[in-house]
Design a protein around this motif. Structure first.
Motif, mmCIF file in Angstrom:
data_model
loop_
_atom_site.group_PDB
_atom_site.id
_atom_site.type_symbol
_atom_site.label_atom_id
_atom_site.label_comp_id
_atom_site.label_asym_id
_atom_site.label_seq_id
_atom_site.Cartn_x
_atom_site.Cartn_y
_atom_site.Cartn_z
ATOM 1 N N PRO A 187 0.822 -1.205 0.000
ATOM 2 C CA PRO A 187 0.000 0.000 0.000
ATOM 3 C C PRO A 187 0.862 1.263 0.000
ATOM 4 O O PRO A 187 2.028 1.213 0.413
ATOM 5 C CB PRO A 187 -0.806 -0.105 1.296
ATOM 6 C CG PRO A 187 -0.322 -1.295 2.017
ATOM 7 C CD PRO A 187 0.659 -2.029 1.182
ATOM 8 N N LEU A 188 0.279 2.366 -0.473
ATOM 9 C CA LEU A 188 1.040 3.623 -0.484
ATOM 10 C C LEU A 188 1.422 3.990 0.943
ATOM 11 O O LEU A 188 0.575 3.959 1.837
ATOM 12 C CB LEU A 188 0.154 4.749 -1.021
ATOM 13 C CG LEU A 188 0.045 4.952 -2.517
ATOM 14 C CD1 LEU A 188 -0.803 6.194 -2.778
ATOM 15 C CD2 LEU A 188 1.408 5.101 -3.157
ATOM 16 N N PRO A 189 2.666 4.338 1.171
ATOM 17 C CA PRO A 189 3.038 4.777 2.535
ATOM 18 C C PRO A 189 2.445 6.159 2.820
ATOM 19 O O PRO A 189 2.184 6.924 1.887
ATOM 20 C CB PRO A 189 4.567 4.832 2.465
ATOM 21 C CG PRO A 189 4.905 4.964 1.021
ATOM 22 C CD PRO A 189 3.791 4.356 0.227
ATOM 23 N N THR A 190 2.269 6.478 4.077
ATOM 24 C CA THR A 190 1.710 7.791 4.411
ATOM 25 C C THR A 190 2.777 8.886 4.276
ATOM 26 O O THR A 190 2.468 10.048 4.107
ATOM 27 C CB THR A 190 1.162 7.810 5.857
ATOM 28 O OG1 THR A 190 2.178 7.310 6.713
ATOM 29 C CG2 THR A 190 -0.087 6.972 5.983
ATOM 30 N N LYS A 191 4.034 8.471 4.385
ATOM 31 C CA LYS A 191 5.112 9.422 4.125
ATOM 32 C C LYS A 191 6.339 8.673 3.608
ATOM 33 O O LYS A 191 6.470 7.460 3.826
ATOM 34 C CB LYS A 191 5.444 10.263 5.359
ATOM 35 C CG LYS A 191 6.137 9.509 6.449
ATOM 36 C CD LYS A 191 6.744 10.467 7.474
ATOM 37 C CE LYS A 191 7.671 9.686 8.388
ATOM 38 N NZ LYS A 191 8.351 10.403 9.386
ATOM 39 N N ASP A 203 -0.708 12.589 -0.085
ATOM 40 C CA ASP A 203 -2.097 13.055 -0.104
ATOM 41 C C ASP A 203 -3.027 11.878 -0.428
ATOM 42 O O ASP A 203 -4.235 12.060 -0.599
ATOM 43 C CB ASP A 203 -2.270 14.194 -1.127
ATOM 44 C CG ASP A 203 -2.006 13.740 -2.548
ATOM 45 O OD1 ASP A 203 -1.590 12.573 -2.742
ATOM 46 O OD2 ASP A 203 -2.209 14.533 -3.481
ATOM 47 N N GLY A 204 -2.439 10.688 -0.550
ATOM 48 C CA GLY A 204 -3.219 9.469 -0.792
ATOM 49 C C GLY A 204 -3.775 9.369 -2.204
ATOM 50 O O GLY A 204 -4.524 8.437 -2.524
ATOM 51 N N VAL A 206 7.395 -1.731 -3.550
ATOM 52 C CA VAL A 206 7.159 -0.663 -2.576
ATOM 53 C C VAL A 206 7.766 0.640 -3.079
ATOM 54 O O VAL A 206 8.771 0.632 -3.785
ATOM 55 C CB VAL A 206 7.740 -1.074 -1.188
ATOM 56 C CG1 VAL A 206 9.247 -1.229 -1.220
ATOM 57 C CG2 VAL A 206 7.356 -0.088 -0.105
ATOM 58 N N ARG A 207 7.129 1.744 -2.734
ATOM 59 C CA ARG A 207 7.667 3.052 -3.118
ATOM 60 C C ARG A 207 8.942 3.323 -2.308
ATOM 61 O O ARG A 207 8.999 3.039 -1.093
ATOM 62 C CB ARG A 207 6.644 4.169 -2.835
ATOM 63 C CG ARG A 207 5.372 4.045 -3.660
ATOM 64 C CD ARG A 207 5.613 4.245 -5.142
ATOM 65 N NE ARG A 207 4.482 3.765 -5.930
ATOM 66 C CZ ARG A 207 3.461 4.533 -6.298
ATOM 67 N NH1 ARG A 207 3.438 5.800 -5.980
ATOM 68 N NH2 ARG A 207 2.481 4.013 -7.004
ATOM 69 N N PHE A 243 11.071 0.705 6.696
ATOM 70 C CA PHE A 243 11.168 -0.752 6.851
ATOM 71 C C PHE A 243 9.910 -1.253 7.584
ATOM 72 O O PHE A 243 9.352 -2.279 7.249
ATOM 73 C CB PHE A 243 12.398 -1.107 7.704
ATOM 74 C CG PHE A 243 13.702 -1.062 6.967
ATOM 75 C CD1 PHE A 243 13.941 -0.138 5.969
ATOM 76 C CD2 PHE A 243 14.705 -1.965 7.267
ATOM 77 C CE1 PHE A 243 15.149 -0.099 5.295
ATOM 78 C CE2 PHE A 243 15.913 -1.942 6.602
ATOM 79 C CZ PHE A 243 16.142 -1.006 5.617
ATOM 80 N N GLU A 244 9.517 -0.478 8.564
ATOM 81 C CA GLU A 244 8.382 -0.854 9.408
ATOM 82 C C GLU A 244 7.106 -1.017 8.566
ATOM 83 O O GLU A 244 6.301 -1.909 8.795
ATOM 84 C CB GLU A 244 8.211 0.248 10.478
ATOM 85 C CG GLU A 244 7.545 -0.189 11.751
ATOM 86 C CD GLU A 244 6.044 -0.121 11.658
ATOM 87 O OE1 GLU A 244 5.556 0.758 10.924
ATOM 88 O OE2 GLU A 244 5.383 -0.964 12.293
ATOM 89 N N HIS A 245 6.961 -0.147 7.544
ATOM 90 C CA HIS A 245 5.792 -0.191 6.655
ATOM 91 C C HIS A 245 5.682 -1.577 6.014
ATOM 92 O O HIS A 245 4.590 -2.154 5.946
ATOM 93 C CB HIS A 245 5.966 0.898 5.583
ATOM 94 C CG HIS A 245 4.876 0.938 4.565
ATOM 95 N ND1 HIS A 245 3.594 1.318 4.857
ATOM 96 C CD2 HIS A 245 4.894 0.636 3.235
ATOM 97 C CE1 HIS A 245 2.869 1.262 3.750
ATOM 98 N NE2 HIS A 245 3.628 0.846 2.748
ATOM 99 N N LEU A 246 6.820 -2.117 5.551
ATOM 100 C CA LEU A 246 6.797 -3.445 4.912
ATOM 101 C C LEU A 246 6.680 -4.564 5.944
ATOM 102 O O LEU A 246 5.952 -5.535 5.732
ATOM 103 C CB LEU A 246 8.070 -3.670 4.086
ATOM 104 C CG LEU A 246 8.117 -3.051 2.692
ATOM 105 C CD1 LEU A 246 9.298 -3.604 1.924
ATOM 106 C CD2 LEU A 246 6.840 -3.324 1.917
ATOM 107 N N ILE A 247 7.405 -4.413 7.047
ATOM 108 C CA ILE A 247 7.398 -5.487 8.060
ATOM 109 C C ILE A 247 5.977 -5.702 8.593
ATOM 110 O O ILE A 247 5.558 -6.828 8.843
ATOM 111 C CB ILE A 247 8.398 -5.151 9.202
ATOM 112 C CG1 ILE A 247 9.832 -5.178 8.650
ATOM 113 C CG2 ILE A 247 8.277 -6.141 10.361
ATOM 114 C CD1 ILE A 247 10.881 -4.612 9.579
#
Ligand code: SF4
Ligand code: SF4
Length: 496
Positions: free
Chosen positions: A27-31, A102-103, A299-300, A305-309
């Motif tokens: 998913p798109l990261p928030t930042k 901005d999603g 992934v973008r 790392f946490e976003h993927l983990i």
């Protein structure tokens, strides 16, 4: 089938097996956090805090021909431009641009493309590759445009599809799911460097990927060769030796022998840049280890790392994190660190007690597995005692730090770490030696200058003295002449 093997190395089965290799769109990261540091130095931001940016927009421009621009991987607002922790061996912070999403994932206009790339000059294609921010995605991150621009008389282009480390699946996934794009990307690279032939090297255990590439390859200058599944087959010099029986000497480069090596993911990125006009804003990352359910994600760049983990159901135990491979990767303490262009894998392992290091028992196993034919046991003694000169005599610079010797050492000695430390120490000593040589040269120059000044001064004094003496002698002789004249006048007067 030819035996494209090499001496040494070790067979390590993937310890974290999966039923099926996949690529999941993260998913798109928030930042996202994008480091401005590159091999050639730091690039310059061309956006300000508060700016709205689109995906693919240049946010930091290349400062010279040795760097590449950085593109926004998400649409949103520039939140900050400041120093942040990145996943790097140094542990130092780096200047980074942070973008808040901005999603909406709004892209820049990408109408231009070079579908008929054969009609474009190599200069135009190299420029397109540089402008798309492509660097080698296999590990070192060397800018691709430089590698392909400098080549002279290239006879062979090697595309490295060997998954360099056990457990990493991102290249396998890429070959299975994007064989058409990879073959096309390889053809673009072939057109640019003008090689006579291309060899795509792939390990024997990747049969699905191998057949996928064969299906899409209709170019008789491109062959797909299977090589034994053995670590460290992905190391550039070993791969060249195995495929072509060409030795790249110590300190030498493949390009000097008319050979260019590119990673398979780089070929796909070249396709994206040239045909789809898509800059490098994402990559495939393997997340694996015994603390998670392993998988591959697209992934973008700049996501944490946490976003993927968080997507691989980590268990509740305490974990160790490692970036890159289980053998040559680096331990990462902070999983808020961002994913970069060279982040091929993240290992999440349950924390275990490290084995106690014992004395070397001189079993010689380390020498048997060293793929570059070194004597790690001897190197170890010299590295440990910081005797860099002796370590250099045992070809320390040739060590590729693959850690095969660590893997087999029954005494659990972290040999590769010793060698990495010794190399760094050697570099430092060379730098210090250079500095002291410069200082000594300066001192000698100063001494020489002082001596010369002294000689000049002595000479000057002697010259002055001589002139003075001559002047005095002249004056004396004139005075004498005057006295004699006066005498003659007096005598004449007296006579009268
Ligand atoms: S493998 Fe370990 S114990 Fe054996 S010789 Fe090498 S360093 Fe010594
Ligand atoms: S780390 Fe160096 S010495 Fe050890 S096996 Fe690899 S190349 Fe040889």
């Amino acid at each position: 089938m030819a035996d494209y093997s090499f001496n040494g190395g070790i067979v390590i089965k993937n310890p974290y097996l999966v039923d099926k290799v996949e690529i999941i769109q993260a998913p798109l990261p928030t930042k996202v956090v994008l480091s401005l540091q590159q091999l050639g130095g730091q690039v310059k931001p061309c956006v300000s805090i508060g700016d709205y940016v689109l995906v693919g927009q240049v946010i930091a421009s290349a400062k010279d021909g040795f760097s590449v621009p950085i593109h926004a991987p998400i649409s949103g607002v520039v939140l900050s431009i400041d120093k942040q922790t990145i996943a790097h061996q140094s542990g130092l912070k780096s200047e980074c641009i942070t973008i808040e999403s901005d999603g909406k994932d709004k892209w820049i206009d990408r109408k231009n493309n070079h579908v008929d790339f054969l009609h474009y000059s190599t200069k135009a294609l190299i420029e397109a590759i540089q402008k798309s921010g492509i660097v080698g995605l296999g590990g070192a991150g060397f800018p691709t445009h430089i590698k392909i621009d400098k080549v002279v008389d290239c006879h062979t282009l090697i595309i490295n599809g060997t998954e360099c480390e056990p457990g990493v699946m991102c290249d396998d996934a890429l070959m299975q799911f994007h064989p058409r794009e990879i073959i096309r990307g390889v053809e673009i690279l072939l057109h640019i460097c003008g090689a006579k032939r291309v060899i795509i090297a792939i390990e024997e255990d990747k049969q699905v990927a191998y057949h996928a590439l064969l299906t899409f390859n209709h170019n008789d200058r491109i062959s797909v060769n299977q090589i034994p599944t053995k670590y460290t087959s992905g190391a550039e010099k070993l791969l060249i030796k195995a495929l072509l029986d060409v030795e790249i000497p110590s300190g030498g480069f493949a390009v000097d022998k008319g050979i260019i090596c590119q990673n398979i993911a780089t070929a796909k990125a070249v396709f994206d840049a040239v045909i789809s006009h898509r800059p490098l804003v994402s990559r495939i990352v393997t997340v694996t280890g015994d603390g998670v359910r392993p998988n591959n994600f697209e992934v973008r760049l700049g996501a944490s790392f946490e976003h993927l983990i968080s997507l691989v159901s980590p268990n509740k135990r305490v974990h160790n994190y490692r970036m890159g491979g289980m053998m040559m990767g680096i331990d990462v303490a902070d999983i808020n660190a961002p994913i970069g262009k060279t982040t091929s894998a993240i290992f999440v392992n349950n924390q275990v007690q490290k084995p106690v290091i014992q004395e070397c028992i001189r079993c010689g196993q380390c020498s048997e597995v060293c793929p570059v034919g070194l004597l790690p046991q001897q190197l170890y003694w010299h590295a440990k005692s910081e005797n860099i000169e002796k370590a250099l005599n045992y070809n320390l610079p040739d060590c590729i730090e693959c850690a095969c010797c660590d893997y087999v050492c029954p005494s659990h000695i972290p040999l590769a770490s010793y060698f990495s430390f010794a190399k760094a120490l050697g570099k430092q000593q060379t730098r210090e030696q250079d500095k002291s040589n410069i200082a000594r040269e300066r001192f000698e120059c100063r001494e020489h200058r002082l001596e010369r000044n002294k000689l000049e001064r002595t000479q000057m004094m002697a010259d002055k003295k001589k002139v003075l003496k001559e002047k005095m002698a002249k004056e004396q002789s004139q005075k004498q002449k005057v006295d004699e004249a006066m005498q003659r006048v007096k005598q004449a007067k007296d006579k009268r």
